[in-house]
Each structure stands twice: as C-alpha cells, then as structure tokens.
Scaffold this motif. Structure first.
Motif, PDB file in Angstrom:
ATOM      1  N   SER A 160      32.117  25.710  38.912  1.00  0.00           N
ATOM      2  CA  SER A 160      30.796  25.226  39.308  1.00  0.00           C
ATOM      3  C   SER A 160      30.882  23.859  39.966  1.00  0.00           C
ATOM      4  O   SER A 160      30.193  23.578  40.949  1.00  0.00           O
ATOM      5  N   SER A 161      31.734  23.002  39.450  1.00  0.00           N
ATOM      6  CA  SER A 161      31.855  21.645  39.965  1.00  0.00           C
ATOM      7  C   SER A 161      32.442  21.603  41.365  1.00  0.00           C
ATOM      8  O   SER A 161      32.047  20.775  42.193  1.00  0.00           O
ATOM      9  N   LEU A 162      33.355  22.519  41.658  1.00  0.00           N
ATOM     10  CA  LEU A 162      34.010  22.509  42.959  1.00  0.00           C
ATOM     11  C   LEU A 162      33.119  23.060  44.069  1.00  0.00           C
ATOM     12  O   LEU A 162      33.366  22.822  45.255  1.00  0.00           O
ATOM     13  N   ASN A 163      32.086  23.829  43.675  1.00  0.00           N
ATOM     14  CA  ASN A 163      31.174  24.413  44.664  1.00  0.00           C
ATOM     15  C   ASN A 163      31.907  25.215  45.737  1.00  0.00           C
ATOM     16  O   ASN A 163      31.573  25.172  46.919  1.00  0.00           O
ATOM     17  N   GLN A 164      32.925  25.886  45.335  1.00  0.00           N
ATOM     18  CA  GLN A 164      33.662  26.715  46.276  1.00  0.00           C
ATOM     19  C   GLN A 164      34.297  27.865  45.516  1.00  0.00           C
ATOM     20  O   GLN A 164      34.430  27.832  44.299  1.00  0.00           O
ATOM     21  N   SER A 165      34.680  28.867  46.263  1.00  0.00           N
ATOM     22  CA  SER A 165      35.266  30.042  45.634  1.00  0.00           C
ATOM     23  C   SER A 165      36.708  29.765  45.258  1.00  0.00           C
ATOM     24  O   SER A 165      37.515  29.344  46.078  1.00  0.00           O
ATOM     25  N   LEU A 166      37.016  29.961  43.981  1.00  0.00           N
ATOM     26  CA  LEU A 166      38.390  29.806  43.519  1.00  0.00           C
ATOM     27  C   LEU A 166      39.084  31.161  43.552  1.00  0.00           C
ATOM     28  O   LEU A 166      38.451  32.212  43.578  1.00  0.00           O
ATOM     29  N   HIS A 167      40.391  31.092  43.552  1.00  0.00           N
ATOM     30  CA  HIS A 167      41.143  32.326  43.380  1.00  0.00           C
ATOM     31  C   HIS A 167      40.910  32.780  41.945  1.00  0.00           C
ATOM     32  O   HIS A 167      41.302  32.105  40.996  1.00  0.00           O
ATOM     33  N   LYS A 168      40.234  33.905  41.776  1.00  0.00           N
ATOM     34  CA  LYS A 168      39.722  34.290  40.462  1.00  0.00           C
ATOM     35  C   LYS A 168      40.740  34.961  39.541  1.00  0.00           C
ATOM     36  O   LYS A 168      40.409  35.386  38.459  1.00  0.00           O
ATOM     37  N   SER A 169      41.947  35.072  39.962  1.00  0.00           N
ATOM     38  CA  SER A 169      42.925  35.832  39.200  1.00  0.00           C
ATOM     39  C   SER A 169      43.373  35.099  37.936  1.00  0.00           C
ATOM     40  O   SER A 169      43.806  33.947  37.980  1.00  0.00           O
ATOM     41  N   VAL A 170      43.247  35.772  36.803  1.00  0.00           N
ATOM     42  CA  VAL A 170      43.822  35.313  35.542  1.00  0.00           C
ATOM     43  C   VAL A 170      44.924  36.293  35.175  1.00  0.00           C
ATOM     44  O   VAL A 170      44.697  37.497  35.069  1.00  0.00           O
ATOM     45  N   ILE A 171      46.121  35.786  35.012  1.00  0.00           N
ATOM     46  CA  ILE A 171      47.282  36.637  34.749  1.00  0.00           C
ATOM     47  C   ILE A 171      47.552  36.681  33.255  1.00  0.00           C
ATOM     48  O   ILE A 171      47.575  35.643  32.583  1.00  0.00           O
ATOM     49  N   ARG A 172      47.764  37.899  32.744  1.00  0.00           N
ATOM     50  CA  ARG A 172      48.091  38.051  31.330  1.00  0.00           C
ATOM     51  C   ARG A 172      49.546  38.442  31.160  1.00  0.00           C
ATOM     52  O   ARG A 172      50.049  39.342  31.818  1.00  0.00           O
ATOM     53  N   ASN A 173      50.214  37.751  30.252  1.00  0.00           N
ATOM     54  CA  ASN A 173      51.582  38.079  29.870  1.00  0.00           C
ATOM     55  C   ASN A 173      51.652  38.082  28.358  1.00  0.00           C
ATOM     56  O   ASN A 173      51.875  37.046  27.723  1.00  0.00           O
ATOM     57  N   ASN A 175      50.397  37.563  24.963  1.00  0.00           N
ATOM     58  CA  ASN A 175      49.305  36.773  24.378  1.00  0.00           C
ATOM     59  C   ASN A 175      48.898  35.600  25.252  1.00  0.00           C
ATOM     60  O   ASN A 175      47.954  34.882  24.920  1.00  0.00           O
ATOM     61  N   LEU A 176      49.583  35.405  26.373  1.00  0.00           N
ATOM     62  CA  LEU A 176      49.328  34.257  27.238  1.00  0.00           C
ATOM     63  C   LEU A 176      48.479  34.655  28.441  1.00  0.00           C
ATOM     64  O   LEU A 176      48.830  35.565  29.194  1.00  0.00           O
ATOM     65  N   PHE A 177      47.348  33.958  28.625  1.00  0.00           N
ATOM     66  CA  PHE A 177      46.455  34.168  29.754  1.00  0.00           C
ATOM     67  C   PHE A 177      46.465  32.890  30.594  1.00  0.00           C
ATOM     68  O   PHE A 177      46.200  31.802  30.055  1.00  0.00           O
ATOM     69  N   THR A 178      46.752  33.001  31.885  1.00  0.00           N
ATOM     70  CA  THR A 178      46.866  31.797  32.708  1.00  0.00           C
ATOM     71  C   THR A 178      46.074  31.904  34.004  1.00  0.00           C
ATOM     72  O   THR A 178      45.997  32.960  34.624  1.00  0.00           O
ATOM     73  N   PHE A 179      45.487  30.764  34.361  1.00  0.00           N
ATOM     74  CA  PHE A 179      44.869  30.591  35.668  1.00  0.00           C
ATOM     75  C   PHE A 179      45.679  29.533  36.408  1.00  0.00           C
ATOM     76  O   PHE A 179      45.960  28.459  35.855  1.00  0.00           O
TER      77      PHE A 179
END
Length: 301
Positions: A160-173, A175-179
């Motif tokens: 919301s703060s950046l007011n721009q579209s981020l790369h929305k991918s969250v990768i799961r490995n 138990n680890l979830f990363t952006f």
C-alpha cells in the motif's frame, strides 16, 4: 381485603416501579457517559493531531541528542487520513484466515489504533524506506499464526505504501514462505515453527492436533533455515494453550524414546527456550544478526 391493605400494597408496588426506573436511568446514564468519554478521546486525538505533527521533527528520537524507548508507550486511536495503513480487500498478500472484513467483521475501528511511544513519535510507515533499510538483507519471522499475521500485515503495508504493483509471488519451501523484492535484493520471510523446537504440530496446514508432542531438545531441523537471516523475529504463544503437553526425549518413532506428560506451563516453556537460546548463542553472529522476541498481551485470552 380492606382499603388500608390495598393502599399499602399499591404503595409498595409504586416503590418497586420507582426503584426499577431509577436503576434503569442510572445504567443508561453511565453507559452514555462511557460512550461520551470514548468519543471525546477519539475527538481529542484528532484535534491535537496537527499540533503534534508540527512538532514531530523535534520529538523524533535522535541518537545524537536523546534516546527513545520505543517499547514504552500506549495505544492511541488515530482517525486521521494516515490510517488505516492498508485496505484488506486491496492487499494481494492477504490470506483468508486473516481476512476479518471478508468474513463479516462489522467493526473497522481496530484498524485505527497505533502505537505511540511516550517520549517520541514514530514516523508513518514507509514501504520504500523499509526496503532501503533491508536492501541486500533477509528478514524472517519465526513462530506461529501471530507472527504469520505480522508477516502478512507487513507485506500489505509495504504494498500500500509503495502505491505500485509488486511482484506478488510468495515462494514456499517446506515451512518457509518468502517474498523477494528483486529491485532491492531484499527478502521478507515467514517460517512456521509454532513451538520453536520440533513437534508434531510443525505442518503449516495440518497443525491442529489434540495431543501436542514436543522434542524439547531438538531445534536444528527448523533452525538451519534461519541461520542466514539478518533480522530474526520470534514468537510462540501456543505453549499457553494446552494445560498438559507431551515432552519427547529421543526421536519420533524411536523404540527407546521417552514420552513424559508435563502440566507445568512455565517449566516446559523454559526448557524449550533454553534449547532455542543455546542454539542462537552458538550459531548466530550477533554483530550481523538482530534478534527480537515478540510476546502478546496478558489479556489476549
């Protein structure tokens, strides 16, 4: 029944009705007074906001002049344009389990409370500044659903703060979830480890078990995923949920493993934290990695 008796009964009845009306009036009065005080607090905050804002630069903690204890403060209601920091329906990272509005919550005022330190002001959250500060670094939340919620909220605020579209991918490995913010080479992750040490509740999706079994001396299975983090934020409140847990000395499935039912919440939590802190002491470089442990309010339950 004579006239005197009848008159006496009517008089008693009148007294009861009067008492009831007085009680009803008192309850209504104090409820109205309580609502008035709450409204006054919210209005007072809004009235003083611009005045506080004008002095903000003078009050922000400056290491050259004063120190500010960010952990000493209070929650204040902020109904200015600066809050809420994000809209749930607009956040691409929002998970259903934390989507309060989507599933019918009507009271939205909870979004307007913010932390106010006693002796300084916190600047409004800025996603760009956050990413700049963790450029080339890795921030990992470790724990249960409380920290998972913190992780999701941080991503929503940043988006919301950046007011721009981020790369929305969250990768799961596992138990680890990363952006990963590619432009900044910055990683913000969450690792599901609800009891910090190894347990039979470690599956991020199937963790609701009736009898939690904890390998109280085993943490390496989880901790090897944290070792390269620059900032670690831990929490674990599940220890307080069950009055009795099973402590495992040995390995799952081992014929010589020892299982012991333990009722003392503080003692078993202390044992787990000793395992956790011993691993940190040996494996984490404190000159490189910042460590935080998040607790929760005593009134949570």
């Amino acid at each position: 029944m004579n006239f005197r008796t009848c008159k006496s009964r009517f008089k008693s009845s009148d007294n009861l009705v009067g008492l009831f009306l007085m009680t009803l009036f008192a309850v209504a009065f104090y409820q109205t007074l309580d609502d008035y005080h709450k409204t006054q607090e919210e209005q007072q905050y809004a009235t003083n906001y611009e005045e506080r804002k004008s002095h903000k630069k003078d009050r922000i903690a400056d290491s050259d002049h004063q120190s500010c204890n960010l952990f000493s403060g209070r929650w204040v209601f902020d109904n200015t344009s600066s809050h809420p920091l994000y809209e749930e329906r607009k956040c691409s990272f929002m998970m259903n389990v934390y989507a309060c509005q989507k599933y019918g919550r009507k009271d939205f005022k909870y979004r307007n409370w913010r932390w106010q330190p006693h002796h300084c002001d916190l600047p409004r959250f800025n996603g760009t500044e956050l990413l700049e500060k963790i450029r080339g670094k890795k921030l990992v939340f470790v724990g249960d659903s409380l920290n998972e919620n913190q992780w999701v909220s941080m991503l929503c605020m940043m988006e919301s703060s950046l007011n721009q579209s981020l790369h929305k991918s969250v990768i799961r490995n596992g138990n680890l979830f990363t952006f990963h913010a590619t432009e900044y080479n910055a990683t913000i992750g969450f690792y599901w480890s609800p009891l910090l040490v190894e347990s039979n509740a470690d599956d991020p999706e199937n963790h609701r078990v009736k009898d939690r079994i904890i390998r109280i001396n085993s943490i390496e299975k989880h901790a090897r995923h944290w070792i390269d983090a620059d900032i670690l934020v831990f929490d674990s409140f599940i220890w307080w949920l069950d009055s009795t847990m099973t402590i495992l000395f040995g390995s799952f499935g081992s014929s010589d493993a020892i299982y012991k039912r333990v009722e003392m919440k503080l003692r078993r939590y202390e044992m787990a934290l000793n395992t956790w802190s011993d691993w940190l002491e040996i494996n984490v470089n404190r000159t490189k990695t910042k460590l935080f442990f998040m607790s929760f309010s005593p009134s949570y339950y």
